[in-house]
Design a protein around this motif. Structure first.
Motif, short mmCIF file in Angstrom:
data_model
loop_
_atom_site.label_atom_id
_atom_site.label_comp_id
_atom_site.label_asym_id
_atom_site.label_seq_id
_atom_site.Cartn_x
_atom_site.Cartn_y
_atom_site.Cartn_z
N PRO A 72 -64.00 -55.70 5.93
CA PRO A 72 -65.16 -54.82 6.17
C PRO A 72 -66.02 -54.69 4.92
O PRO A 72 -65.51 -54.61 3.81
CB PRO A 72 -64.52 -53.49 6.54
CG PRO A 72 -63.15 -53.85 7.05
CD PRO A 72 -62.73 -55.06 6.27
N ALA A 73 -67.34 -54.67 5.13
CA ALA A 73 -68.26 -54.56 3.99
C ALA A 73 -68.22 -53.17 3.37
O ALA A 73 -68.56 -53.00 2.20
CB ALA A 73 -69.68 -54.90 4.44
N ASP A 74 -67.83 -52.18 4.14
CA ASP A 74 -67.62 -50.83 3.59
C ASP A 74 -66.17 -50.46 3.89
O ASP A 74 -65.67 -50.74 4.98
CB ASP A 74 -68.57 -49.82 4.25
CG ASP A 74 -68.44 -48.42 3.65
OD1 ASP A 74 -69.37 -48.00 2.94
OD2 ASP A 74 -67.40 -47.74 3.86
N THR A 75 -65.52 -49.82 2.93
CA THR A 75 -64.09 -49.56 3.09
C THR A 75 -63.79 -48.50 4.14
O THR A 75 -62.66 -48.41 4.61
CB THR A 75 -63.48 -49.15 1.74
OG1 THR A 75 -64.26 -48.08 1.20
CG2 THR A 75 -63.47 -50.32 0.77
N GLY A 76 -64.75 -47.65 4.48
CA GLY A 76 -64.62 -46.82 5.67
C GLY A 76 -64.16 -45.38 5.49
O GLY A 76 -64.32 -44.58 6.39
N GLU A 77 -63.60 -45.04 4.30
CA GLU A 77 -63.00 -43.70 4.22
C GLU A 77 -64.03 -42.57 4.18
O GLU A 77 -63.68 -41.40 4.29
CB GLU A 77 -62.04 -43.59 3.03
CG GLU A 77 -62.67 -43.59 1.65
CD GLU A 77 -62.85 -45.00 1.10
OE1 GLU A 77 -63.04 -45.94 1.90
OE2 GLU A 77 -62.83 -45.14 -0.13
#
Ligand code: HEM
Length: 430
Positions: A127-132
């Motif tokens: 994923p391009a953004d880690t999401g947390e």
């Protein structure tokens, strides 16, 4: 452009109506459309509600990223800090500049409260953004980038001729036992936010973007901002239980900011104009000794009353120090070795600095079983010599020295702010 902090209000990239939460509620479609890694231009965040002001809590604010100065200096300090120092592993100026370009794009997105790229993109790609930070508000995120003296020593990068004349290692100072692995660094990232996970997400994603070009050297978490930057703010307390920041520079005072904080034309390197020098000092408190000191001892050590924050020379919290005033015993009301006396401009040829530090705790010291906690001191100044002068005086004679030890130190040149279409530090790399 004027130099005041309010200047950053104009040219604000981000929208106020689009929080992460609302973005996700909208199905993430907008996130998938974000421009990432390419141009710095901020294509996202246009109001999706016709510009209506978002009903965000104050701590959820979106701070402007574009302006004459980087954010994270003159803004009201947020509650949490994640500070990271990186070393550069590339020998290519162009490769490093490309990372800064990508960092800027990511900073613009994260400060607006949106992911740096799709969290759920291609199933076979990370994923391009880690999401947390999904579901969290922008939380007043500011990200401030600076360059350490060692960056200019890296021959392959060819930046030696662009080194600001005042960017020299701080050199040995009294009151320190520095841990080299926790000191210095080629590049720093100061991420401040009202949510620790938002600040962490920022540093983590910048580190991820920079992988292969920069490597983390050390990090520091901070909480409970330990400095007010205007008398209108409720003065926070440091871990000694004292109000901290009472006599700090008021960042709304453009004249003082120009005199003491922002680098001006005196610096030949134009990329520093509107920038500042950032000093960090991890100052460990000998908490157990402090907690055994009686109230009077604590108060004469600082030179202020513990609960009210008023000077020992009388008045209320914001009453100026009366350094010449004597007590009934004929002794100075604020002792000669009290911290506030030795740090005061009156005894330092008018020198002032902008303090913007945070409390920290890193668990316990396994050797002693004592708390490893204290102040992660951060100061901004237009010349590192301001900090050096103060620390030379404090380190030599401050009553507080019995209770503190500086264990890490770093200095960074924070370049001027950036505008839409520019990247942080661009003028240095151009
Ligand atoms: C753990 C270490 C430290 C603690 C606990 C501490 C605590 C305090 C406190 C309680 C005050 C009074 C409130 C205020 O005006 O903000 C103060 C003032 C101040 N401190 Fe510190 N401080 C520490 C380290 C330092 C260092 C390293 C410097 C700079 C080298 C510094 C510079 C100042 C200055 C400039 C003032 C304002 C003095 C005035 O004009 O009244 N402090 N500090």
């Amino acid at each position: 452009m004027t130099d005041g902090p309010g200047e950053q209000q104009q040219d604000q990239p981000a929208r106020r109506g689009l929080t992460r939460r609302r973005l996700l509620a909208a199905g993430g479609g907008a996130a998938a459309g974000l421009a990432v890694g390419g141009g710095v231009g901020f294509a996202v965040g246009r109001d999706d509600d016709g510009g209506a002001k978002a009903a965000e809590a104050p701590g959820d604010a979106v701070l402007p990223v574009y302006g004459a100065h980087q954010s994270g200096i003159a803004d009201t300090p947020q509650d949490r800090l994640v500070f990271a120092a990186f070393d550069v592993t590339t020998e290519s100026k162009a490769v490093l500049a490309d990372v800064l370009r990508q960092w800027t794009d990511a900073i613009v997105h994260m400060a607006a409260g949106v992911p740096v790229g799709p969290v759920a993109g291609h199933p076979l790609a990370p994923p391009a953004d880690t999401g947390e930070a999904m579901g969290l508000p922008a939380a007043g995120l500011s990200v401030t980038v600076g360059f350490g003296p060692s960056l200019f020593d890296r021959e392959g990068l060819g930046l030696a001729a662009r080194r600001p004349k005042r960017l020299r290692p701080l050199g040995p100072l009294p009151g320190e036992e520095l841990i080299p692995a926790l000191s210095g660094g080629d590049i720093c990232v100061q991420a401040c936010a009202n949510d620790p996970q938002v600040a962490f997400h920022a540093v983590r994603n910048l580190a991820r973007i920079g992988r292969g070009v920069v490597v983390l050297r050390w990090t520091q978490l901070g909480f409970g901002r330990a400095a007010a930057t205007s008398p209108d703010q409720e003065t926070p307390r440091n871990l000694m239980g004292f109000k901290d920041g009472t006599n700090n520079i008021d960042t709304r005072d453009a004249k003082k900011m120009a005199s003491f904080v922002w680098v001006g034309d005196e610096e030949p390197q134009a990329w520093m104009h509107g920038g500042s020098y950032l000093v960090t000092r991890r100052i460990r408190m000998r908490i157990e000794s402090w907690d055994r000191a009686n109230l009077d001892d604590q108060q004469v050590t600082i030179g202020r009353f513990k609960v009210s924050g008023s000077p020992l020379s009388g008045g209320s919290e914001h009453t100026p120090l009366a350094l010449e005033k004597k007590g009934a015993d004929g002794e100075p009301a604020i002792p000669d070795n009290a911290h506030v006396r030795l740090a005061a401009p009156e005894v330092n040829r008018g020198v002032e600095i902008l303090r913007r530090g945070y409390n920290y705790t890193d668990g316990t010291d396994p050797a002693s079983g004592q708390l490893d906690a204290g102040l992660f001191f951060i100061a901004f100044q237009k010349d590192p010599a301001q900090f050096v002068a103060l620390q030379n005086r404090l380190g030599a004679g401050d009553a507080l020295n019995e209770y503190i030890l500086h264990t890490s130190s770093a200095l960074f040149a924070v370049p001027t702010g950036f505008r839409r279409g520019e990247y942080v530090g661009q003028a240095l790399f151009a």
